[in-house]
Design a protein around this motif. Structure first.
Motif, PDB file in Angstrom:
ATOM      1  N   THR A  65       0.835  -1.208   0.000  1.00  0.00           N
ATOM      2  CA  THR A  65       0.000   0.000   0.000  1.00  0.00           C
ATOM      3  C   THR A  65       0.865   1.252   0.000  1.00  0.00           C
ATOM      4  N   PHE A  66       1.941   1.226   0.748  1.00  0.00           N
ATOM      5  CA  PHE A  66       2.875   2.348   0.799  1.00  0.00           C
ATOM      6  C   PHE A  66       3.537   2.569  -0.556  1.00  0.00           C
ATOM      7  N   VAL A  67       3.898   1.481  -1.229  1.00  0.00           N
ATOM      8  CA  VAL A  67       4.536   1.571  -2.546  1.00  0.00           C
ATOM      9  C   VAL A  67       3.574   2.162  -3.574  1.00  0.00           C
ATOM     10  N   VAL A  68       2.327   1.703  -3.570  1.00  0.00           N
ATOM     11  CA  VAL A  68       1.329   2.252  -4.500  1.00  0.00           C
ATOM     12  C   VAL A  68       1.111   3.736  -4.241  1.00  0.00           C
ATOM     13  N   SER A  69       1.014   4.098  -2.973  1.00  0.00           N
ATOM     14  CA  SER A  69       0.830   5.503  -2.602  1.00  0.00           C
ATOM     15  C   SER A  69       1.985   6.357  -3.103  1.00  0.00           C
ATOM     16  N   ALA A  70       3.218   5.879  -2.902  1.00  0.00           N
ATOM     17  CA  ALA A  70       4.396   6.623  -3.344  1.00  0.00           C
ATOM     18  C   ALA A  70       4.471   6.715  -4.863  1.00  0.00           C
ATOM     19  N   ALA A  71       4.095   5.638  -5.550  1.00  0.00           N
ATOM     20  CA  ALA A  71       4.131   5.641  -7.014  1.00  0.00           C
ATOM     21  C   ALA A  71       3.199   6.701  -7.586  1.00  0.00           C
ATOM     22  N   ILE A  72       2.016   6.833  -7.006  1.00  0.00           N
ATOM     23  CA  ILE A  72       1.071   7.852  -7.483  1.00  0.00           C
ATOM     24  C   ILE A  72       1.593   9.248  -7.157  1.00  0.00           C
ATOM     25  N   ALA A  73       2.243   9.403  -6.003  1.00  0.00           N
ATOM     26  CA  ALA A  73       2.860  10.695  -5.673  1.00  0.00           C
ATOM     27  C   ALA A  73       3.956  11.035  -6.677  1.00  0.00           C
ATOM     28  N   GLY A  74       4.744  10.035  -7.081  1.00  0.00           N
ATOM     29  CA  GLY A  74       5.764  10.255  -8.100  1.00  0.00           C
ATOM     30  C   GLY A  74       5.166  10.661  -9.436  1.00  0.00           C
ATOM     31  N   LEU A  75       4.036  10.032  -9.791  1.00  0.00           N
ATOM     32  CA  LEU A  75       3.324  10.408 -11.018  1.00  0.00           C
ATOM     33  C   LEU A  75       2.864  11.857 -10.944  1.00  0.00           C
ATOM     34  N   ALA A  76       2.314  12.245  -9.798  1.00  0.00           N
ATOM     35  CA  ALA A  76       1.858  13.628  -9.621  1.00  0.00           C
ATOM     36  C   ALA A  76       3.022  14.611  -9.754  1.00  0.00           C
ATOM     37  N   GLY A  77       4.168  14.261  -9.174  1.00  0.00           N
ATOM     38  CA  GLY A  77       5.335  15.133  -9.285  1.00  0.00           C
ATOM     39  C   GLY A  77       5.813  15.278 -10.716  1.00  0.00           C
ATOM     40  N   ALA A  78       5.800  14.176 -11.461  1.00  0.00           N
ATOM     41  CA  ALA A  78       6.222  14.216 -12.862  1.00  0.00           C
ATOM     42  C   ALA A  78       5.275  15.078 -13.693  1.00  0.00           C
ATOM     43  N   LEU A  79       3.986  14.927 -13.459  1.00  0.00           N
ATOM     44  CA  LEU A  79       3.005  15.726 -14.192  1.00  0.00           C
ATOM     45  C   LEU A  79       3.153  17.211 -13.868  1.00  0.00           C
ATOM     46  N   TYR A  80       3.430  17.502 -12.618  1.00  0.00           N
ATOM     47  CA  TYR A  80       3.521  18.911 -12.214  1.00  0.00           C
ATOM     48  C   TYR A  80       4.695  19.612 -12.894  1.00  0.00           C
ATOM     49  N   VAL A  81       5.864  18.980 -12.918  1.00  0.00           N
ATOM     50  CA  VAL A  81       7.031  19.659 -13.487  1.00  0.00           C
ATOM     51  C   VAL A  81       6.869  19.842 -14.998  1.00  0.00           C
ATOM     52  N   CYS A  82       6.140  18.927 -15.647  1.00  0.00           N
ATOM     53  CA  CYS A  82       5.886  19.097 -17.087  1.00  0.00           C
ATOM     54  C   CYS A  82       4.974  20.292 -17.348  1.00  0.00           C
ATOM     55  N   MET A  83       4.014  20.486 -16.463  1.00  0.00           N
ATOM     56  CA  MET A  83       3.087  21.606 -16.633  1.00  0.00           C
ATOM     57  C   MET A  83       3.713  22.932 -16.193  1.00  0.00           C
ATOM     58  N   ALA A  84       4.510  22.891 -15.132  1.00  0.00           N
ATOM     59  CA  ALA A  84       5.130  24.121 -14.623  1.00  0.00           C
ATOM     60  C   ALA A  84       6.385  24.494 -15.391  1.00  0.00           C
ATOM     61  N   GLY A  85       7.075  23.491 -15.948  1.00  0.00           N
ATOM     62  CA  GLY A  85       8.298  23.754 -16.695  1.00  0.00           C
ATOM     63  C   GLY A  85       9.536  23.927 -15.836  1.00  0.00           C
TER      64      GLY A  85
END
Length: 328
Positions: free
Chosen positions: A219-239
């Motif tokens: 459960t911790f790994v899944v939670s962290a993986a989604i957080a990593g996805l969110a971080g990746a999406l954010y930097v692409c949008m923010a630049g």
């Protein structure tokens, strides 16, 4: 299907409708504000999936968000990587999941729970932020990395540029809706029931044959993986990306978003992130120094008036209407 499930689906459908009609009334800037808030909402939902189902707070959750962002930035800034956007997203998810697997293995199988787990994860977040600052040759140090290209999708000969406001808004909305719905399905199924049993009494759950440490780790790994996805999406949008995106302040903010929205609801943290981000934009435009004070007061009011989060207002209103209905 229980009444609680029906209420959740009703709120989920209402949120989808609002997201669909919003572009008809908003300009480009407003779309980007809500888009970024949705990404933070996805980040908040990832924390809620672990904290809400296990009762264990990860206070360094921004470490996974920041790690995903840095991996995405380094891959996309390297012009020699084919399909850099897709590879970056997968790499961000894998890196965050791997870090969580390593940390979680020693903690969960070592019997670390409760406040001790919270303290260790807090230290992890501080270490990650300091590493991002110190490893300046790779991460850019205090200045971070800039010029991160937006995502581009090529599908069936059709090229979609997510650097455009409307396209990126629609893409992020779809991703958030799908992930939150999948997490809800997982939470209400057997997996979620076992986690609830572990939260109530881990010794009893283990006696019934459930490997509590392994369940918590996954459960911790899944939670962290989604957080990593969110971080990746954010930097692409923010630049851009900076060490602050893996630090203690963001970890504190995401905890507030979950608490304000309603821990254990998955949908509530998304709403909490949207409301708080939008309020921060409006208030900071008048007086930037006033926002921390208002946020602290808001959190205190929520704790005393709505301990189950703002999403509980819906169920409370339904209960009031039922009481006022005339008896037949």
């Amino acid at each position: 299907m229980t009444e609680r499930d029906r209420n959740w689906l009703t709120l989920f459908a209402t949120g989808l409708i609002l997201l669909i009609v919003y572009p008809f009334f908003a300009d480009g800037y407003q779309l980007t504000v809500i888009r970024d808030a949705l990404i933070f909402g996805l980040f908040a939902a990832s924390l809620d999936f672990f904290w809400g189902r296990t009762g264990i707070l990860c206070f360094g959750h921004a470490a996974f968000f920041g790690l995903g962002g840095y991996v995405m930035a380094l891959i996309t800034l390297n012009g020699s990587v084919p399909l850099a956007g897709l590879v970056g997203l997968l790499g961000a998810i894998a890196a965050a999941a791997l870090l969580a697997a390593v940390i979680g293995y020693f903690l969960f199988f070592g019997g670390i729970r409760g406040s001790y787990f919270t303290i260790v994860t807090l230290a992890t977040g501080v270490i990650c932020q300091q590493a991002a600052i110190s490893w300046s040759s790779v991460t850019g140090g205090d200045s971070g990395l800039i010029g991160i290209p937006p995502l581009e999708i090529d599908f069936a000969g059709i090229r979609i540029d997510l650097g455009q406001d409307l396209a990126s808004y629609v893409f992020i909305s779809i991703i958030v809706a799908i992930v939150v719905l999948l997490l809800w399905q997982l939470s209400r199924g057997r997996w979620g029931k076992v986690l609830t049993a572990i939260q109530d009494n881990e010794v009893r759950a283990a006696a019934l044959g459930h490997n509590a440490s392994l369940r918590l780790l996954l459960t911790f790994v899944v939670s962290a993986a989604i957080a990593g996805l969110a971080g990746a999406l954010y930097v692409c949008m923010a630049g851009l990306i900076a060490p602050d995106l893996s630090g203690l302040l963001l970890s504190t903010e995401v905890t507030v978003w979950v608490a304000v929205g309603g821990r254990g609801t998955l949908l509530g943290p998304v709403v909490g992130a949207l409301v708080i981000q939008r309020a921060q934009q409006e208030i900071s435009s008048f007086n930037p120094s006033l926002w921390p004070l208002i946020l602290g007061l808001l959190f205190i009011v929520i704790v005393f008036a709505l301990p189950d989060g703002v999403l509980s207002i819906f169920s409370r209103l339904k209960a009031i209407f039922r009481k006022t209905e005339p008896a037949r």
